[in-house]
Design an enzyme around this catalytic site. Structure first.
Site, short mmCIF file in Angstrom:
data_model
loop_
_atom_site.label_atom_id
_atom_site.label_comp_id
_atom_site.label_asym_id
_atom_site.label_seq_id
_atom_site.Cartn_x
_atom_site.Cartn_y
_atom_site.Cartn_z
N THR A 1 7.28 88.36 -43.37
CA THR A 1 6.08 87.62 -43.79
C THR A 1 6.39 86.69 -44.94
O THR A 1 5.95 85.53 -44.98
CB THR A 1 4.97 88.61 -44.20
OG1 THR A 1 4.62 89.43 -43.09
CG2 THR A 1 3.74 87.88 -44.70
N ARG A 2 7.19 87.16 -45.88
CA ARG A 2 7.53 86.33 -47.03
C ARG A 2 8.41 85.15 -46.62
O ARG A 2 8.22 84.02 -47.10
CB ARG A 2 8.24 87.17 -48.10
CG ARG A 2 7.37 88.29 -48.64
CD ARG A 2 8.05 89.03 -49.78
NE ARG A 2 7.45 90.33 -49.99
CZ ARG A 2 7.66 91.08 -51.07
NH1 ARG A 2 8.45 90.65 -52.02
NH2 ARG A 2 7.09 92.26 -51.19
N ARG B 1 6.88 104.40 -43.92
CA ARG B 1 5.99 103.27 -43.72
C ARG B 1 6.38 102.56 -42.42
O ARG B 1 7.43 102.83 -41.84
CB ARG B 1 6.07 102.30 -44.90
CG ARG B 1 5.48 102.87 -46.19
CD ARG B 1 5.87 102.04 -47.40
NE ARG B 1 5.39 100.65 -47.29
CZ ARG B 1 5.81 99.68 -48.10
NH1 ARG B 1 6.72 99.91 -49.02
NH2 ARG B 1 5.32 98.47 -47.96
N SER C 1 6.38 90.68 -58.21
CA SER C 1 6.86 91.56 -59.28
C SER C 1 6.76 90.86 -60.63
O SER C 1 7.28 89.75 -60.82
CB SER C 1 8.31 91.95 -59.00
OG SER C 1 8.96 92.38 -60.17
N LEU C 2 6.12 91.51 -61.60
CA LEU C 2 6.06 90.95 -62.95
C LEU C 2 7.45 90.84 -63.56
O LEU C 2 7.76 89.87 -64.26
CB LEU C 2 5.16 91.82 -63.84
CG LEU C 2 3.66 91.73 -63.60
CD1 LEU C 2 2.93 92.75 -64.47
CD2 LEU C 2 3.13 90.33 -63.89
N ARG C 3 8.29 91.84 -63.29
CA ARG C 3 9.66 91.81 -63.80
C ARG C 3 10.40 90.57 -63.29
O ARG C 3 11.01 89.83 -64.08
CB ARG C 3 10.40 93.08 -63.36
CG ARG C 3 11.91 93.07 -63.67
CD ARG C 3 12.61 94.24 -63.00
NE ARG C 3 12.51 94.18 -61.54
CZ ARG C 3 13.31 93.49 -60.76
NH1 ARG C 3 14.28 92.74 -61.28
NH2 ARG C 3 13.17 93.50 -59.44
N ARG C 4 10.34 90.35 -61.99
CA ARG C 4 11.02 89.19 -61.42
C ARG C 4 10.41 87.88 -61.91
O ARG C 4 11.12 86.91 -62.18
CB ARG C 4 10.97 89.26 -59.89
CG ARG C 4 11.88 90.32 -59.30
CD ARG C 4 11.63 90.51 -57.82
NE ARG C 4 12.60 91.43 -57.22
CZ ARG C 4 12.43 92.04 -56.06
NH1 ARG C 4 11.30 91.84 -55.38
NH2 ARG C 4 13.36 92.84 -55.58
N CYS D 1 3.57 99.39 -62.66
CA CYS D 1 3.82 98.03 -62.17
C CYS D 1 2.97 96.99 -62.89
O CYS D 1 3.01 95.82 -62.54
CB CYS D 1 3.60 97.96 -60.67
SG CYS D 1 1.90 98.19 -60.18
N ASN E 1 5.74 92.12 -45.85
CA ASN E 1 7.11 92.53 -45.57
C ASN E 1 8.04 91.31 -45.64
O ASN E 1 7.60 90.18 -45.83
CB ASN E 1 7.20 93.25 -44.22
CG ASN E 1 6.79 92.38 -43.04
OD1 ASN E 1 7.11 91.19 -42.99
ND2 ASN E 1 6.07 92.96 -42.10
N VAL E 2 9.34 91.55 -45.51
CA VAL E 2 10.32 90.48 -45.69
C VAL E 2 10.07 89.33 -44.72
O VAL E 2 10.11 88.15 -45.10
CB VAL E 2 11.75 91.03 -45.51
CG1 VAL E 2 12.77 89.89 -45.53
CG2 VAL E 2 12.08 92.04 -46.62
N THR F 1 7.09 85.73 -55.76
CA THR F 1 7.39 87.14 -56.05
C THR F 1 6.12 87.81 -56.52
O THR F 1 5.31 87.21 -57.21
CB THR F 1 8.47 87.30 -57.13
OG1 THR F 1 8.64 88.70 -57.42
CG2 THR F 1 8.11 86.59 -58.42
N ARG G 1 3.15 88.58 -51.26
CA ARG G 1 3.32 89.95 -50.80
C ARG G 1 3.50 89.98 -49.29
O ARG G 1 3.41 88.98 -48.62
CB ARG G 1 2.13 90.81 -51.23
CG ARG G 1 2.09 91.04 -52.75
CD ARG G 1 1.16 92.16 -53.14
NE ARG G 1 1.45 93.35 -52.36
CZ ARG G 1 0.49 94.18 -51.91
NH1 ARG G 1 -0.77 93.93 -52.17
NH2 ARG G 1 0.83 95.25 -51.23
N LYS H 1 12.44 102.43 -55.78
CA LYS H 1 11.68 101.64 -56.75
C LYS H 1 10.18 101.64 -56.47
O LYS H 1 9.39 101.22 -57.32
CB LYS H 1 12.20 100.20 -56.81
CG LYS H 1 11.98 99.37 -55.57
CD LYS H 1 12.64 98.00 -55.72
CE LYS H 1 12.42 97.12 -54.50
NZ LYS H 1 11.03 96.70 -54.35
N ASP H 2 9.76 102.11 -55.28
CA ASP H 2 8.33 102.20 -54.98
C ASP H 2 7.70 103.48 -55.53
O ASP H 2 6.47 103.61 -55.52
CB ASP H 2 8.10 102.16 -53.46
CG ASP H 2 8.32 100.78 -52.87
OD1 ASP H 2 8.31 99.80 -53.64
OD2 ASP H 2 8.49 100.68 -51.64
#
Length: 290
Positions: free
Chosen positions: A145-146, A6, A121-124, A235, A142-143, A119, A140, A78-79
């Site tokens: 952007t967050r 990517r 992620s539902l898990r997080r 996911c 990239n790092v 986040t 969402r 994890k992706d």
């Protein structure tokens, strides 16, 4: 060797790590990075659980592998979806980085009682609400952007993978406070922190991939993915697992959330390293019957 990746800074950094590992073993091979865009990189205004799951980041590479356009695709473990096409395999994994998550806040800005943590992620999100008591908001990108959204006050904190922050060597974190989250509470996504190299089963680079692959990390990777497949999650459900391998002994803890069940349903077990996949399947069976 044509290496698909990517285009995000983190993905490129991980692809470079894989390339350098290969170059250390086989310096005479010519290596070429092939950056590609995925649907997951393009559609950023919706959470992943509303889209086509983890395949959003992987399918373009799998098509390129099967068409012979690239030789290897480098992924964050994890992706990867639980199931991959039968003609493809994971030929190598690099030594696992930090497996856990980090709470990122502005330096000196301790989140208040009504803080909102970003986040996708539902898990997080479930763990933030359960263990930290904060609300969450899908974020969402990239790092970088967050982090910009944190700087602009869109959220009061972020949950990010520790390994990703460590691999972005050019990223300045001096303006942020990083709080490592306990693996006892914040169990990571299956295979978090693992860089995986996907290839065709008939790849001519099989011996090279085997040479750069880390045995203990591969045992953990196989066990956690076996759990993910057996529990039947994508996911759209919060699912977590973490294993550690020392010598020939593999320990694993797994968790899963289902409608009407308390968060978390957790199980643990141990096996030999070679029997890790069976352990993952066994933990999935136990967790689904609780």
């Amino acid at each position: 060797m044509r290496i698909g990746t990517r285009k995000s800074p983190l993905a490129l950094a991980q692809a470079e790590m894989f390339l350098e590992a290969c170059r250390a073993v086989a310096p005479d091979i010519r290596y070429e990075l092939t950056p590609m865009s995925t649907m997951g990189d393009v559609i950023l205004d919706r959470p992943l659980y509303e889209l086509d799951g983890k395949g959003m980041f992987i399918s373009v590479f799998e098509k390129a592998l099967m068409a012979g356009e690239i030789d290897v695709a480098v992924h964050s473990g994890k992706d990867m979806p639980a199931e991959i096409p039968g003609e493809l395999t994971v030929g190598a994994v690099l030594t696992r980085g930090s497996p856990g998550d980090v709470l990122v806040t502005l330096r000196g800005g301790v989140p208040g009682e009504h803080a909102v943590i970003g986040t996708s992620s539902l898990r997080r999100a479930w763990q933030v609400r359960t263990y930290l008591g904060y609300e969450t908001k899908p974020v969402r990108g990239n790092v970088g952007t967050r982090l910009k959204k944190l700087q602009e006050g869109e959220v009061d904190g972020l949950i990010l993978a520790a390994a990703g922050l460590e691999r972005l060597s050019g990223l300045s974190l001096s303006s942020y406070e990083l709080t490592e989250l306990s693996l006892e509470e914040f169990l990571p996504a299956p295979t978090q922190g693992i860089i995986a190299a996907q290839c065709r089963r008939d790849t001519p680079f099989g011996e090279l991939l085997e040479a750069v692959s880390d045995r203990e990390t591969m045992a953990c990777f196989a066990a956690e993915r076996a759990y993910l497949r057996a529990v039947g999650a994508d996911c759209r459900q919060p699912v977590a697992a973490y294993s550690s391998c020392r010598g020939n002994i593999l320990h694993m803890t797994a968790a899963y959330w289902r409608e009407g069940k308390p968060w978390y349903t957790r199980v643990s077990g141990a096996s030999t390293a070679d029997d890790g996949e069976r352990l993952g399947e066994e933990l999935a069976e136990r967790i689904l019957t609780l």
